[in-house]
Design a protein around this motif. Sequence first.
Motif, PDB file in Angstrom:
ATOM      1  N   GLY A 155       0.823  -1.200   0.000  1.00 26.34           N
ATOM      2  CA  GLY A 155       0.000   0.000   0.000  1.00 26.34           C
ATOM      3  C   GLY A 155       0.858   1.250   0.000  1.00 26.34           C
ATOM      4  O   GLY A 155       2.086   1.170   0.075  1.00 26.34           O
ATOM      5  N   ASN A 156       0.206   2.386  -0.074  1.00 25.69           N
ATOM      6  CA  ASN A 156       0.957   3.641  -0.115  1.00 25.69           C
ATOM      7  C   ASN A 156       0.370   4.692   0.804  1.00 25.69           C
ATOM      8  O   ASN A 156       0.477   5.896   0.552  1.00 25.69           O
ATOM      9  CB  ASN A 156       1.041   4.162  -1.545  1.00 25.69           C
ATOM     10  N   THR A 157      -0.303   4.221   1.852  1.00 28.72           N
ATOM     11  CA  THR A 157      -0.872   5.127   2.841  1.00 28.72           C
ATOM     12  C   THR A 157      -0.462   4.639   4.226  1.00 28.72           C
ATOM     13  O   THR A 157       0.067   3.531   4.364  1.00 28.72           O
ATOM     14  CB  THR A 157      -2.416   5.139   2.774  1.00 28.72           C
ATOM     15  N   PRO A 158      -0.701   5.440   5.239  1.00 29.82           N
ATOM     16  CA  PRO A 158      -0.386   4.965   6.593  1.00 29.82           C
ATOM     17  C   PRO A 158      -1.130   3.680   6.961  1.00 29.82           C
ATOM     18  O   PRO A 158      -0.736   3.000   7.914  1.00 29.82           O
ATOM     19  CB  PRO A 158      -0.813   6.139   7.484  1.00 29.82           C
ATOM     20  N   ALA A 159      -2.156   3.356   6.209  1.00 33.16           N
ATOM     21  CA  ALA A 159      -2.895   2.127   6.495  1.00 33.16           C
ATOM     22  C   ALA A 159      -2.261   0.913   5.834  1.00 33.16           C
ATOM     23  O   ALA A 159      -2.783  -0.204   5.943  1.00 33.16           O
ATOM     24  CB  ALA A 159      -4.347   2.276   6.028  1.00 33.16           C
ATOM     25  N   ALA A 160      -1.141   1.106   5.170  1.00 31.46           N
ATOM     26  CA  ALA A 160      -0.468  -0.021   4.501  1.00 31.46           C
ATOM     27  C   ALA A 160      -0.156  -1.111   5.514  1.00 31.46           C
ATOM     28  O   ALA A 160       0.117  -0.844   6.686  1.00 31.46           O
ATOM     29  CB  ALA A 160       0.823   0.482   3.843  1.00 31.46           C
ATOM     30  N   THR A 161      -0.215  -2.342   5.034  1.00 35.64           N
ATOM     31  CA  THR A 161      -0.045  -3.489   5.940  1.00 35.64           C
ATOM     32  C   THR A 161       1.249  -4.229   5.626  1.00 35.64           C
ATOM     33  O   THR A 161       1.685  -4.288   4.472  1.00 35.64           O
ATOM     34  CB  THR A 161      -1.229  -4.452   5.801  1.00 35.64           C
ATOM     35  N   PRO A 162       1.879  -4.807   6.655  1.00 34.12           N
ATOM     36  CA  PRO A 162       3.134  -5.527   6.421  1.00 34.12           C
ATOM     37  C   PRO A 162       2.944  -6.700   5.472  1.00 34.12           C
ATOM     38  O   PRO A 162       1.907  -7.363   5.481  1.00 34.12           O
ATOM     39  CB  PRO A 162       3.529  -6.021   7.811  1.00 34.12           C
ATOM     40  N   ILE A 163       3.945  -6.921   4.677  1.00 31.55           N
ATOM     41  CA  ILE A 163       3.935  -8.061   3.752  1.00 31.55           C
ATOM     42  C   ILE A 163       4.722  -9.201   4.387  1.00 31.55           C
ATOM     43  O   ILE A 163       5.856  -9.002   4.838  1.00 31.55           O
ATOM     44  CB  ILE A 163       4.574  -7.672   2.412  1.00 31.55           C
ATOM     45  N   ASN A 164       4.109 -10.343   4.437  1.00 27.48           N
ATOM     46  CA  ASN A 164       4.813 -11.535   4.903  1.00 27.48           C
ATOM     47  C   ASN A 164       5.489 -12.184   3.697  1.00 27.48           C
ATOM     48  O   ASN A 164       4.804 -12.723   2.814  1.00 27.48           O
ATOM     49  CB  ASN A 164       3.814 -12.509   5.541  1.00 27.48           C
ATOM     50  N   PRO A 165       6.817 -12.127   3.638  1.00 24.45           N
ATOM     51  CA  PRO A 165       7.499 -12.664   2.441  1.00 24.45           C
ATOM     52  C   PRO A 165       7.288 -14.159   2.243  1.00 24.45           C
ATOM     53  O   PRO A 165       7.562 -14.681   1.160  1.00 24.45           O
ATOM     54  CB  PRO A 165       8.982 -12.380   2.738  1.00 24.45           C
ATOM     55  N   ASP A 166       6.777 -14.815   3.278  1.00 20.62           N
ATOM     56  CA  ASP A 166       6.521 -16.252   3.129  1.00 20.62           C
ATOM     57  C   ASP A 166       5.236 -16.517   2.366  1.00 20.62           C
ATOM     58  O   ASP A 166       4.984 -17.645   1.927  1.00 20.62           O
ATOM     59  CB  ASP A 166       6.423 -16.915   4.512  1.00 20.62           C
ATOM     60  N   LEU A 167       4.430 -15.505   2.235  1.00 17.75           N
ATOM     61  CA  LEU A 167       3.132 -15.695   1.578  1.00 17.75           C
ATOM     62  C   LEU A 167       3.118 -15.008   0.214  1.00 17.75           C
ATOM     63  O   LEU A 167       3.741 -13.964   0.040  1.00 17.75           O
ATOM     64  CB  LEU A 167       2.016 -15.115   2.447  1.00 17.75           C
ATOM     65  N   PRO A 168       2.407 -15.592  -0.723  1.00 16.28           N
ATOM     66  CA  PRO A 168       2.331 -14.949  -2.045  1.00 16.28           C
ATOM     67  C   PRO A 168       1.456 -13.709  -2.011  1.00 16.28           C
ATOM     68  O   PRO A 168       0.609 -13.545  -1.132  1.00 16.28           O
ATOM     69  CB  PRO A 168       1.703 -16.045  -2.917  1.00 16.28           C
ATOM     70  N   LEU A 169       1.708 -12.851  -2.981  1.00 15.69           N
ATOM     71  CA  LEU A 169       0.846 -11.690  -3.146  1.00 15.69           C
ATOM     72  C   LEU A 169      -0.473 -12.130  -3.770  1.00 15.69           C
ATOM     73  O   LEU A 169      -0.582 -13.212  -4.357  1.00 15.69           O
ATOM     74  CB  LEU A 169       1.531 -10.671  -4.052  1.00 15.69           C
TER      75      LEU A 169
END
Lengths: 617, 293
Positions: A155-169
């Motif tokens: 995301g590109n706002t303060p509401a962006a959420t962490p990405i777990n690199p173990d999981l696919p997009l």
Amino acid sequence: MSHQKLLVVVAVVLTFGCAKPAATLDTGAAPVRIEPGTPPIDLRADVNRNGVVDLDAANEDDGEATWDSTHGAIFFANVDDDSARCKGTDAAGRPLPDATLPDCNDATDEVINGDDDLADLSTLVIKAWPEAPAGTVARLLLDPTPASKVRLFRGNTPAATPINPDLPLALADLTKGVTVLLEGKDIVRNMGTWDGFVDVTLQVTVPENKYWKPGTYTDTVRLRVAPVLTFHHLQPVETAYASAVPRDADSVKFLADVRTALMAASPNMTLVTANTQDQWAQDFFETGYATMPGANGAQRVMRVFFRSANIENPFDRSFPMRDAGRIVFTRFRGKDVAGIQQIDLGSPEDSQSLNSFGNFETIPPYTNGGKQWPLGRVIRGSITGFAPDQSFVSMTEAQKYQEPSVNVDTSWLLVGHIDETMSFLKASTPRGWILLVNDARLAKSMLEAEVARGNGATPMFVGMNWMDDQGNEQPARTTISALLAKTDIMMASAEAAVKVDEQLAIFKRETGITDAEIIKVPFLHEDVQGTSLAHMPGTVNMFVLDDKTVAVPNPHGPIIDGKDLFQKQLEDALAPYGYTVKWVENWNLYHRLAGEVHCGTNAMRAIPSTKWWEVTP
Amino acid sequence: MKTLGLVVVVMAQVAMARGAIEVKLAPADAAAMQKEIAAAKKSSPLAFSAVQSVRAQMATLDAKKRGRFAPVTPRLNAIPDATWALAEAIVLDGSLDPALPRSAQIAWQTGLLESLGGRRDAKTEAVLVAALNASVEPETLRSAADGLGRLGTDGAAAALIAAANQRTGAERAAVFAGMGTCRRAVVADFLAKTLATTVLEKEQLALVKSLSMIGNEWALETPAGAPVRAEVPQLRAAAAGALVKLFSESQGNVRQQASDAILIVNAPETKVLLAQVRVKDPAAVDALLLKTH
């Protein structure tokens, strides 16, 4: 654009340009065979360093997997505290132990702390691939070591959420494109464990389908964390710092003189005082900065404060470090201001003084022998067996752009700091600056000349005392002849002359500076515990405010022809360079305790226009 | 009235418990010192209170220090007529609050020893010899040697050489490092000969430092710089000879320190001595020759 992607584009062009189909397209007419295309996998960052991520600019893509002085994306170690959530205390209001005090900053949580925090993250974009077939799996990969140094948000706002690199997009992230934010969790601490680079790889696995070649494709972008750099004296002061020692009249006087000097330099310079018994404001923290490309050629800036690696209470498990240094985290850390701490609690006791930042200065920019130091170069007192905390040294060395440091011998000094013998001033010369260096030989010859002129009985240190103000003052007053007759002062001064010469020889070798670019600053030394200390106020230990004003300790020298001999010498020496000397009274507060004006002050300075990323270290 | 000797023993035990030096004076020396102290308390009472004032400030001075130790010596040096006030503090009451850090204790003790020695009063020889013999901590031992050396008496020279021969390890190096303030030919010869046979770097560096003090050109120019003026040429020659020899035979930091010491001594024979060893390392010798005045 990566070599891999170049092949992709060539393949696509050939595919459609040459109309060599591999699938059949039923148009009602004769079937047309279409060759499957190579998937247009594209991860982008600000490789061209223009402050934005351009989806169409070729130089945003070219060479993106490499990094040098001409291209490559950058990110901050997001260790400031934009939302002021870090209090320095635990839930019960107790001060956090030294070990955990630095652990609160914007990178130590998994949220974006508002718009200011958002601005400290670096943007990557997965370019949209609307035709991505169902079943396509995309991931963002990080190498193991850098993975612990950064965090990715979707995301590109303060509401962006962490990405777990173990999981696919999600597939939609690929088909619609998505913004990814990269947050640096720390600066480089040791090149042996991490060099500051992060390779972010978009990996896409395409299943069997009609239109795209199946397989696993990758696109890698290399980013580098912004190093923390320290200021040199060519940058004017923006904010000055000094300790306000409670219930100390001498501290009040000192601060008044410093304020006067600041006002003389610029009304825009502010003085921040810290209420502490630790009067050595130069020593318990160091200022620095990290920068990265902003829009329109501007620099995005994060100010940095280092806490000194001083062990003050070695047997206190919770608070072993120099207490005053906590101010880095308890007061200075904040919006766009980071605090950094690095210490080896096992470092030797007898070299603790070297960890104070009076022993950490930055030589202004120079070129010597084909080697350029456009951001300046660190200089410190350090020899084998008498050296600063090596974990801290490793950290500053890992910043690379102002290192390796110039190391000189300060072991002969009681305090052992480089600021006891050297300083730097801006100058309209080809080099752009001059060196000021202590010269006991000059002090002796000046005083001897006055004896020859019949002024041997002229008093010095008039009105000054060697004791404190608690009823047992002892006059420091002496005469020129009496001072020259003091065996132990002359002994220490002879040693100082030679030892400074040795420092100067190293300095000349490393910088190429010539005698014409060196101003000699005369004062004599005395012997204490077999080491050396400025007996007369050490006027080289000055606070450089800008390119025209310096705050210098009042030398209280002999008055000859109505003027202090040593004030006149320094004023005359600096006048050709356009400098005005503002004399500061620091005898009681600093000189008597083995320090001077520089030891009692500190500064956050203007950010240099030189961009580190355009420099080859 | 108790004898001073008894007081010394009692106080010394207290001092030991607090980590201070245990100074033992012979009865005759103790009696002489007691007499001097009593007289000084009548003639210069403020000196005693001033010394005690510095002592009372040691916690503050230590807390405010910039660097390794608080600079106590200059404060004590500034107190006029304080010879016996300092001696009293060393022998009878040299300890500080044991809760104070080691750095405060060391700063106080070394300040007392250096300031007392710096007054160059031969009557304090017994006190400083006793302090030298009682000192164990390297910093204190160095300062005791330094202080005693400043007297420049025959007794001081003999005591320093004896201490250097009796001590071992870090203590020996500490005596070496301090005794160069004793600008006597016998001490210079001792240092020079010892340097010629010493292979331990720590001891070499201490001897180099001491030789740079004993032959220090600027110090020797001052009226009190050389207790026996006739010995000055011998002092400087001994120092220069030993240092040039070490310079020609060493490398790294030892050579650098020897080089600095040669320049600090700046003896008349330096250039000749360097020319004699030039064949071993012409470039290094030539570089050093360029620095000689």
